[in-house]
Design a protein around this motif. Structure first.
Motif, PDB file in Angstrom:
ATOM      1  N   LEU A  25       0.828  -1.121   0.169  1.00  0.00           N
ATOM      2  CA  LEU A  25      -0.123  -0.039  -0.104  1.00  0.00           C
ATOM      3  C   LEU A  25       0.799   1.308   0.106  1.00  0.00           C
ATOM      4  O   LEU A  25       1.874   1.192   0.331  1.00  0.00           O
ATOM      5  CB  LEU A  25      -0.861   0.006   1.300  1.00  0.00           C
ATOM      6  N   THR A  26       0.348   2.255  -0.561  1.00  0.00           N
ATOM      7  CA  THR A  26       1.059   3.513  -0.741  1.00  0.00           C
ATOM      8  C   THR A  26       1.630   3.877   0.698  1.00  0.00           C
ATOM      9  O   THR A  26       2.836   4.307   0.875  1.00  0.00           O
ATOM     10  CB  THR A  26       0.182   4.699  -1.280  1.00  0.00           C
ATOM     11  N   ARG A  27       0.640   4.099   1.754  1.00  0.00           N
ATOM     12  CA  ARG A  27       1.008   4.286   2.923  1.00  0.00           C
ATOM     13  C   ARG A  27       2.142   3.600   3.649  1.00  0.00           C
ATOM     14  O   ARG A  27       2.554   3.916   4.719  1.00  0.00           O
ATOM     15  CB  ARG A  27      -0.302   4.399   3.838  1.00  0.00           C
ATOM     16  N   GLU A  28       2.486   2.389   3.271  1.00  0.00           N
ATOM     17  CA  GLU A  28       3.695   1.583   4.081  1.00  0.00           C
ATOM     18  C   GLU A  28       5.009   2.520   3.725  1.00  0.00           C
ATOM     19  O   GLU A  28       6.166   2.148   4.386  1.00  0.00           O
ATOM     20  CB  GLU A  28       3.731   0.286   3.533  1.00  0.00           C
ATOM     21  N   PHE A  29       4.867   3.293   2.584  1.00  0.00           N
ATOM     22  CA  PHE A  29       6.415   4.128   2.344  1.00  0.00           C
ATOM     23  C   PHE A  29       5.955   5.447   2.761  1.00  0.00           C
ATOM     24  O   PHE A  29       6.974   6.269   2.536  1.00  0.00           O
ATOM     25  CB  PHE A  29       6.546   3.790   0.869  1.00  0.00           C
ATOM     26  N   ARG A  30       4.996   5.830   3.466  1.00  0.00           N
ATOM     27  CA  ARG A  30       4.778   7.343   3.731  1.00  0.00           C
ATOM     28  C   ARG A  30       5.870   7.979   4.682  1.00  0.00           C
ATOM     29  O   ARG A  30       6.362   9.093   4.917  1.00  0.00           O
ATOM     30  CB  ARG A  30       3.591   7.701   4.690  1.00  0.00           C
ATOM     31  N   ASP A  31       6.610   7.050   5.615  1.00  0.00           N
ATOM     32  CA  ASP A  31       7.808   7.226   6.415  1.00  0.00           C
ATOM     33  C   ASP A  31       8.941   7.763   5.771  1.00  0.00           C
ATOM     34  O   ASP A  31       9.730   8.343   6.396  1.00  0.00           O
ATOM     35  CB  ASP A  31       7.748   6.296   7.621  1.00  0.00           C
ATOM     36  N   LEU A  32       9.282   7.504   4.637  1.00  0.00           N
ATOM     37  CA  LEU A  32      10.057   7.570   3.755  1.00  0.00           C
ATOM     38  C   LEU A  32      10.300   9.126   3.167  1.00  0.00           C
ATOM     39  O   LEU A  32      11.317   9.536   3.054  1.00  0.00           O
ATOM     40  CB  LEU A  32      10.530   6.680   2.570  1.00  0.00           C
ATOM     41  N   ALA A  33       9.127   9.617   2.721  1.00  0.00           N
ATOM     42  CA  ALA A  33       9.051  10.896   2.009  1.00  0.00           C
ATOM     43  C   ALA A  33       7.470  11.349   1.843  1.00  0.00           C
ATOM     44  O   ALA A  33       6.763  10.656   2.579  1.00  0.00           O
ATOM     45  CB  ALA A  33       9.629  10.890   0.865  1.00  0.00           C
ATOM     46  N   GLY A  34       7.404  12.579   1.456  1.00  0.00           N
ATOM     47  CA  GLY A  34       6.082  12.970   1.299  1.00  0.00           C
ATOM     48  C   GLY A  34       5.311  12.012   0.396  1.00  0.00           C
ATOM     49  O   GLY A  34       5.937  11.435  -0.501  1.00  0.00           O
ATOM     50  N   GLU A  35       3.795  12.241   0.332  1.00  0.00           N
ATOM     51  CA  GLU A  35       3.066  11.693  -0.516  1.00  0.00           C
ATOM     52  C   GLU A  35       3.343  11.483  -1.923  1.00  0.00           C
ATOM     53  O   GLU A  35       3.262  10.571  -2.559  1.00  0.00           O
ATOM     54  CB  GLU A  35       1.535  11.842  -0.149  1.00  0.00           C
ATOM     55  N   ARG A  36       3.534  12.811  -2.420  1.00  0.00           N
ATOM     56  CA  ARG A  36       3.535  12.878  -3.661  1.00  0.00           C
ATOM     57  C   ARG A  36       5.134  12.499  -4.245  1.00  0.00           C
ATOM     58  O   ARG A  36       5.020  11.461  -5.284  1.00  0.00           O
ATOM     59  CB  ARG A  36       3.647  14.541  -4.098  1.00  0.00           C
ATOM     60  N   GLN A  37       5.984  12.407  -3.375  1.00  0.00           N
ATOM     61  CA  GLN A  37       7.322  11.966  -3.755  1.00  0.00           C
ATOM     62  C   GLN A  37       7.194  10.421  -4.073  1.00  0.00           C
ATOM     63  O   GLN A  37       7.929   9.947  -4.877  1.00  0.00           O
ATOM     64  CB  GLN A  37       8.410  12.248  -2.887  1.00  0.00           C
ATOM     65  N   VAL A  38       6.314   9.704  -3.063  1.00  0.00           N
ATOM     66  CA  VAL A  38       6.229   8.312  -2.800  1.00  0.00           C
ATOM     67  C   VAL A  38       5.592   7.791  -4.027  1.00  0.00           C
ATOM     68  O   VAL A  38       5.856   7.005  -4.506  1.00  0.00           O
ATOM     69  CB  VAL A  38       5.601   7.931  -1.563  1.00  0.00           C
ATOM     70  N   LEU A  39       4.417   8.455  -4.314  1.00  0.00           N
ATOM     71  CA  LEU A  39       3.665   8.276  -5.551  1.00  0.00           C
ATOM     72  C   LEU A  39       4.417   8.283  -6.848  1.00  0.00           C
ATOM     73  O   LEU A  39       4.305   7.531  -7.857  1.00  0.00           O
ATOM     74  CB  LEU A  39       2.256   9.062  -5.601  1.00  0.00           C
ATOM     75  N   ARG A  40       5.229   9.408  -6.995  1.00  0.00           N
ATOM     76  CA  ARG A  40       6.154   9.440  -8.108  1.00  0.00           C
ATOM     77  C   ARG A  40       7.119   8.348  -8.426  1.00  0.00           C
ATOM     78  O   ARG A  40       7.208   7.510  -9.477  1.00  0.00           O
ATOM     79  CB  ARG A  40       7.001  10.657  -8.150  1.00  0.00           C
ATOM     80  N   ALA A  41       7.862   7.774  -7.065  1.00  0.00           N
ATOM     81  CA  ALA A  41       8.829   6.598  -7.158  1.00  0.00           C
ATOM     82  C   ALA A  41       7.935   5.229  -7.478  1.00  0.00           C
ATOM     83  O   ALA A  41       8.521   4.474  -8.241  1.00  0.00           O
ATOM     84  CB  ALA A  41       9.403   6.728  -5.679  1.00  0.00           C
TER      85      ALA A  41
END
Length: 138
Positions: A25-41
């Motif tokens: 899930l996208t939220r599993e990576f939220r601790d790494l950066a902001g939501e937009r950066q995570v979605l881009r990656a």
């Protein structure tokens, strides 16, 4: 790496490689950066064939098919991965009657479409992979 910090994409890739599950899930990576950066990656990883987008905020691990040389869903198929997504979203589900009948030997009909019955949970997202879509019974 030789003293250089890892990029967000590399950190997400490393986290995916470390885990044994096939759904993310996208939220599993939220601790790494902001939501937009995570979605881009995650979008970049999807374009490279390392992930497959299943629906809003849900991704599956991809592997290269030996037959077509194209990315395909890893693990036990779309049904299993979509149920893993439901588990991570804390959606309570159970197998359908048809699936239970087949598993308990009361039927020889193999359930082909990925289908689950919800137990008191609300779920309005669509989970899809190629031509398959998870069907939800209420």
């Amino acid at each position: 790496m030789s003293g250089r910090r890892m990029t967000l994409r590399q950190r997400i890739e490393a986290r995916i490689a470390k885990r044994c599950d096939d759904a993310f899930l996208t939220r599993e990576f939220r601790d790494l950066a902001g939501e937009r950066q995570v979605l881009r990656a995650l979008r970049e990883l999807t374009e490279e064939g390392k992930l497959i987008r299943l629906g809003y905020g849900a991704y599956g691990r991809a592997e290269i098919s030996p037959l077509t040389n194209q990315p395909m869903l890893a693990g036990d198929g779309f049904g299993a991965v979509s149920r893993e997504v439901l588990d991570k979203l804390k959606i309570r589900w159970e197998p359908t009657t048809a699936e239970r009948d087949y598993n308990e030997g009361r039927s020889t009909q193999v359930p082909m479409t990925p289908r689950v019955r919800l137990r008191g949970s609300r779920f309005s997202r669509k989970l899809r992979y190629k031509t398959m879509e998870l069907t939800v019974e209420r």
